[in-house]
Write an enzyme that holds these catalytic residues in place. Structure first.
Site, PDB file in Angstrom:
ATOM      1  N   ASP A  96      35.735  42.179  36.358  1.00  0.00           N
ATOM      2  CA  ASP A  96      35.852  43.574  36.791  1.00  0.00           C
ATOM      3  C   ASP A  96      35.568  44.447  35.571  1.00  0.00           C
ATOM      4  OD1 ASP A  96      36.742  46.012  38.105  1.00  0.00           O
ATOM      5  OD2 ASP A  96      37.876  44.717  39.454  1.00  0.00           O
TER       6      ASP A  96
ATOM      7  N   ALA B  92      39.032  43.307  44.922  1.00  0.00           N
ATOM      8  CA  ALA B  92      39.384  41.982  44.412  1.00  0.00           C
ATOM      9  C   ALA B  92      38.196  41.310  43.733  1.00  0.00           C
ATOM     10  CB  ALA B  92      39.865  41.118  45.569  1.00  0.00           C
ATOM     11  N   LYS B  93      36.987  41.708  44.107  1.00  0.00           N
ATOM     12  CA  LYS B  93      35.746  41.158  43.531  1.00  0.00           C
ATOM     13  C   LYS B  93      35.766  39.640  43.545  1.00  0.00           C
ATOM     14  CE  LYS B  93      34.852  45.417  40.966  1.00  0.00           C
ATOM     15  NZ  LYS B  93      36.110  46.177  41.103  1.00  0.00           N
ATOM     16  N   ARG B  94      36.141  39.072  44.699  1.00  0.00           N
ATOM     17  CA  ARG B  94      36.203  37.638  44.861  1.00  0.00           C
ATOM     18  C   ARG B  94      34.826  37.066  45.216  1.00  0.00           C
ATOM     19  NH1 ARG B  94      40.554  38.964  42.777  1.00  0.00           N
ATOM     20  NH2 ARG B  94      42.569  38.250  43.498  1.00  0.00           N
TER      21      ARG B  94
END
Lengths: 271, 271
Positions: A96, B92-94
């Site tokens: 991130d 969450a940038k999963r």
């Protein structure tokens, strides 16, 4: 854990096996479901059965996160139970903007005391470097993944002649040393290990995809091993779900032993 | 929430504001620290002060994860407190191999009931599609991020003439409809919004980077708005940490009002 200490463990155990703790309530033996914390009970039994055969454990965080606060507690207990001479990997694939990556780094390195965390490279340098600011902690950056979709973007050729994953390797190896940075390269991509070793001869590689995903251990060792082994080969489902009966831990041990035996031979051949 | 319902909310509130709940114990007003759950107490006050001015809330999951099981509980309580007509984003940038992405999807869509989750594209189609199998849930895929490192790989040119982020847009828009897929485009990249709208004219964009990161709202609207607005512009620190005094919620409301007022004007101009 330092790179030297990790290599010492590999030589001592004659193994570069990483056991993936992708623990799923719907797949563990049913007799464990009556335990207060079935996830931890399963992990504890797997760790007891395999700790002398492997040099790393890799819980995939998704399997704990999907259980909310309770899953987080099971993960914490599991991490505390793993013997201190075994390398621990939070397979989280985070990444991130800088101040946020710093929070993730704190979560996995301070809150939980993992040795390493997997990180996705798409957001570039300032999404990765906050993880590199912790002593004796490691970033394991995604390079060439084992899944089918790994071919969608990672192997696309750039106008500079490099493939996208080669550009990731080339740029990111400047962000930290081989004492703090490893790369994920899927066992299903063993044909690329030669060119990868041209770019990063010294780094450790975390290699998933042996077993359930079809990768071949001998090819991985042939093309990927360096003078300090440089490989952590992961197996998850092939070991931990080899049996769903009461003797699951014993059968898991047998599967781990098969891989460790093969690894011992490969270490003798190539090291 | 459907795309139509989201547009209805935008028209009703004359706002396309998303408030980022990046709640950090070290930054919230000190008088809240005596509360049983200071993180939730802060979020509750911010939600009460801004719910009529915004159409979305976006907790960045890192800020909760770094507090372990307790953070997870604060997040769950926050999500339950958000009014049901406001769109919720798990930032969450999963992204992982298929069976693992499915676990993350369950975590955010079933365990927590978020409307959407941000996903990283590096691992390709099978890391994203498991998130698309839930009714009325959304994937928000990283395309062109606002941070400095966003320039490391995303804007590299491929041998097919497209930049990496354009390849991500071009391939991924086939994976799901504009009723289930949005994209992250940083406000600091407003100059690229014209070419982005050539590739994805209909999709909603989640636009972070206004405020603390320096992006310009008017340019974002000029180049990025479509006939159903198609924008959710996020501000986190600029709103929630505008004051660290006892009146923090009131000051947060004033900052949200400034943005909402500007948005009202932009909607009148471009819609």
């Amino acid at each position: 854990m330092t790179r030297k200490e990790l290599f010492e463990q590999i030589k001592k155990k004659e193994s570069f096996l990483c056991v993936g703790l992708d623990t799923d309530l719907s797949k563990i033996p049913s007799h464990l479901l009556k335990e207060e914390d079935p996830i931890f009970a399963f992990n504890k039994a797997i760790i007891d059965a395999t700790a002398d055969l492997c040099v790393a454990y890799k819980p995939n965080i998704a399997f704990y996160e999907c259980m909310g606060a309770k899953g987080w507690e099971s993960l914490q207990k599991t991490l505390e139970y793993i013997p201190k001479d075994i390398f621990t990997i939070a397979d989280a694939k985070r990444g991130d903007i800088g101040n946020t990556s710093k929070m993730y780094a704190q979560a996995f390195f301070e809150q939980m005391n993992f040795d390493s965390v997997t990180v996705a490279p798409y957001m570039g340098t300032d999404s990765v470097t906050p993880f590199l600011e912790f002593d004796n902690k490691w970033v394991i950056l995604l390079a060439l993944t084992s899944n089918k979709g790994g071919l969608d973007f990672q192997i696309q050729e750039l106008s500079n002649g490099r493939k996208v994953f080669e550009e990731v390797l080339t740029q990111s190896k400047e962000w930290g040393s081989s004492d703090q940075l490893m790369y994920v390269v899927g066992a299903t991509r063993a044909e690329s290990l030669g060119e990868i070793r041209q770019i990063i001869p010294d780094h450790f590689l975390l290699v998933p995809g042996v077993g359930a995903q079809g990768g071949d251990l001998a090819s991985v060792a042939q093309y990927g091993m360096n003078d300090h082994c440089g490989l952590l080969v992961n197996s998850s489902r092939g070991i931990i779900y080899a049996s769903q009966e009461e003797n699951f831990a014993e059968v898991a041990r047998q599967e781990a032993q098969k891989l460790q035996g093969e690894m011992k031979g490969l270490l003798e051949t190539y090291l």
